[in-house]
Design an enzyme around this catalytic site. Structure first.
Site, PDB file in Angstrom:
ATOM      1  N   ASP B 199     -14.874  43.663   7.860  1.00 33.54           N
ATOM      2  CA  ASP B 199     -14.487  43.858   6.470  1.00 33.54           C
ATOM      3  C   ASP B 199     -14.284  45.358   6.266  1.00 33.54           C
ATOM      4  OD1 ASP B 199     -14.407  44.373   3.771  1.00 33.54           O
ATOM      5  OD2 ASP B 199     -16.165  43.169   3.262  1.00 33.54           O
ATOM      6  N   GLN B 202     -14.068  49.036   2.420  1.00 33.20           N
ATOM      7  CA  GLN B 202     -14.592  50.359   2.067  1.00 33.20           C
ATOM      8  C   GLN B 202     -14.312  51.393   3.148  1.00 33.20           C
ATOM      9  OE1 GLN B 202     -15.724  50.986  -0.852  1.00 33.20           O
ATOM     10  NE2 GLN B 202     -16.132  48.936  -1.642  1.00 33.20           N
ATOM     11  N   LYS B 225      -8.160  49.431  -3.449  1.00 30.31           N
ATOM     12  CA  LYS B 225      -9.202  50.425  -3.210  1.00 30.31           C
ATOM     13  C   LYS B 225      -8.649  51.647  -2.478  1.00 30.31           C
ATOM     14  CE  LYS B 225     -12.945  47.008  -2.780  1.00 30.31           C
ATOM     15  NZ  LYS B 225     -13.594  47.002  -4.078  1.00 30.31           N
ATOM     16  N   CYS B 365     -22.182  42.793  -6.088  1.00 34.88           N
ATOM     17  CA  CYS B 365     -21.801  41.624  -5.273  1.00 34.88           C
ATOM     18  C   CYS B 365     -22.509  41.638  -3.924  1.00 34.88           C
ATOM     19  CB  CYS B 365     -20.285  41.547  -5.080  1.00 34.88           C
ATOM     20  SG  CYS B 365     -19.420  41.218  -6.605  1.00 34.88           S
TER      21      CYS B 365
END
Lengths: 125, 424
Positions: B199, B202, B225, B365
């Protein structure tokens, strides 16, 4: 914080009147606000279809804490059917602050917990 | 070095005020602000080239198709993918993870198989696997997080077994900021024959990422993002892993031929992109990548490390303040999660908003991680290329003021989590 939330919320948050637990409550419910993870538990002692005493605990913000404290105080001595009729507007009025839309869930969490606690009693009866 | 003044001038929103104060935006880990170059690209697309893609035999349709496919090439180069067919456009990171779960996962997993996750995952890298495990009978396991906020790799040998079919791990934690050693994890996973999904939501906006150097089977991230628009994300999958996949969702564009009762599938990547794709989103994403590369990912990273170091140092001087995650700015992304003793993070965020400061507050989250940390939530400041040292200082001043404003609160609850009812 008075500037932020108003005097009522500040006062109730710092010095809640109905914070705590009841030795053997007739009804209790605990739930979380899925948006923020805040948790409120409400315990009731009932007599003759009335709320004799109400206490809350929780890991919650100032608004949810003040809302729970006001609500617990408000329902003591009142019949369950009246208690169930209490709505968001009543709480908002009592909180005497402008609550932004993103925080309305903080006001209503204790109300949802109360309804589920009372429904539990009625369902079991 | 980042030309900070010039960069800031590219972001129109940074010129506005909030509550009468200049906006200090410290919530880029939730979504980044958009430079004029991205906004212009979106406007130009809608004003000049808007049409549906692929089967439009007219000039606008051809232009739109070209722009969409050029954006795919742009993404491919940006993350170092070997082939353009390995880039699947999705609605975002969450959509990309679910796509892998519903295509690869359903095919590859069965009872007794294991999926290895971590305690620091975002819900979007937990729940799709929970659903898949329920469907397939697979079992979930989790790499624990140490008190310092790192993955506990000491227990990896015990958790990573020949039964492990997938390791799904975040590259950078959205709460702790921890940069996980994904290349090492991938090498270890490969030894037991497990696939790895990273993932990168970020990571890609903030660090140079090379998916081939990492060796990831799947790498996913979001456009919004990284200065791009919402509604566009990317699933990178190694061709060998994507090739055998059949679609999870049906619709236009993903087919080769359709009869009333059956269909055959298009080639990669379109096979996995049913319906009209986010064309404008892809155009905006390409413009965002141009912008990020124009400034330079290395420069952006260095800027964020400097801001994070300053934030950790200054926040460390605030009494009653707890920071979560690694203390070493080099070991983390530009994210600092913290709590002030006795103050609910939402009240803190509301107080900071009075000073025009936008921070995130709540569980981010990542409720399992919150439980691991023993908190309901945290406040979180996150930095990007447009933030300044003065903004970090302003955060600390505002925190000190908030500390004066906010007071005591009733004691918390103990006991297990989750709603429960009781009548005694």
């Amino acid at each position: 914080m008075a500037l932020l939330y108003g005097e009522v919320i500040l006062q109730r948050f710092r010095h809640p009147l109905r914070h705590g637990e009841l030795p053997s409550p007739d009804a209790a419910f605990e739930d979380v606000n899925p948006l923020c993870g805040d948790r409120i538990r409400l315990e009731l002692r009932l007599a003759d279809g009335e709320v004799e005493a109400a206490r809350f605990r929780g890991d919650a913000c100032a608004i949810a804490t003040a809302s729970a404290d006001l609500l617990a105080e408000m329902i003591e001595g009142r019949p369950l059917r009246e208690v169930l009729a209490i709505g968001r507007e009543t709480l908002l009025e009592a909180l005497r602050a402008e609550i932004r839309p993103s925080r309305l869930g903080c006001v209503t969490l204790p109300l949802d917990v109360l309804r589920k606690a009372v429904q539990g009693v009625r369902g079991a009866a | 070095m980042i030309p900070l003044e010039r960069v800031r001038a590219d972001f129109p929103i940074l010129g506005r005020t909030v509550q009468g104060k200049p906006l200090i935006y410290l919530d880029s880990a939730a979504t980044a602000q958009k430079p004029r170059q991205v906004l212009d690209a979106l406007r130009a697309f809608y004003e000049r080239s808007n049409a549906n893609v692929h089967r439009s035999i007219h000039t606008l349709g051809e232009e739109a198709t070209e722009l969409l496919e050029a954006a795919r090439d742009r993404v491919q180069r940006f993350i170092g993918a070997a082939e353009r067919e390995e880039i699947v456009f999705t609605r975002g990171t969450t959509d990309a993870i679910n796509l892998v779960a519903q295509t690869w996962g359903r095919r590859a997993l069965g009872p007794g198989d294991e999926i290895l996750l971590t305690e620091m995952e975002h819900h979007s890298n937990l729940v799709p696997w929970q659903l898949l495990a329920q469907e397939t009978g697979a079992t979930l396991r989790h790499i624990p997080v140490t008190d310092e906020g790192y993955l506990d790799l000491e227990v990896l040998d015990r958790l990573l077994t020949p039964r492990t079919r997938l390791v799904a791990v975040t590259h950078v934690s959205n709460v702790l900021g921890t940069i996980n050693p994904v290349a090492r994890l991938i090498a270890r996973a490969r030894r037991v024959g497990a696939r790895v999904l990273v993932d990168g939501a970020q990571a890609v906006p903030h660090l140079p990422v090379d998916v081939r150097a990492l060796g990831a089977d799947f790498y996913v991230f979001s456009g919004h993002k990284m200065l791009g628009p919402t509604g566009i994300g990317v699933l990178y999958g190694r061709r060998e892993v994507l090739e055998p996949l059949t679609p999870a969702w049906g619709g236009g564009e993903m087919i080769r031929e359709v009869w009333l009762d059956r269909a055959t599938w298009n080639d990669l990547p379109w096979r996995l992109e049913p319906g009209t794709p986010p064309i404008a989103g892809a155009v905006g994403l390409a413009a965002a990548i141009d912008y990020l590369e124009g400034v330079g990912l290395d420069a952006i990273r260095a800027h964020e490390v400097a801001l994070t170091r300053l934030a950790l140092e200054r926040l460390g001087q605030v009494e009653e303040l707890t920071c979560y995650g690694p203390r070493d700015a080099e070991a983390k992304g530009g994210v600092v999660a913290f709590n002030l003793a006795g103050v609910h993070p939402h009240d803190l965020a509301a107080a900071l908003d009075l000073d025009g400061i936008a921070v995130r507050a709540g569980h981010h989250c990542a409720q399992p991680l919150m439980r691991r940390l023993g908190v309901v939530g945290t406040a979180r400041a996150s930095f990007y290329l447009y933030n300044t040292a003065a903004e970090v200082e302003a955060l600390v001043v505002a925190l000190l003021r908030a500390q004066d404003l906010l007071g005591l609160r009733p004691s918390g609850l103990s006991g297990p989590a989750g709603p429960r009812a009781s009548r005694t």
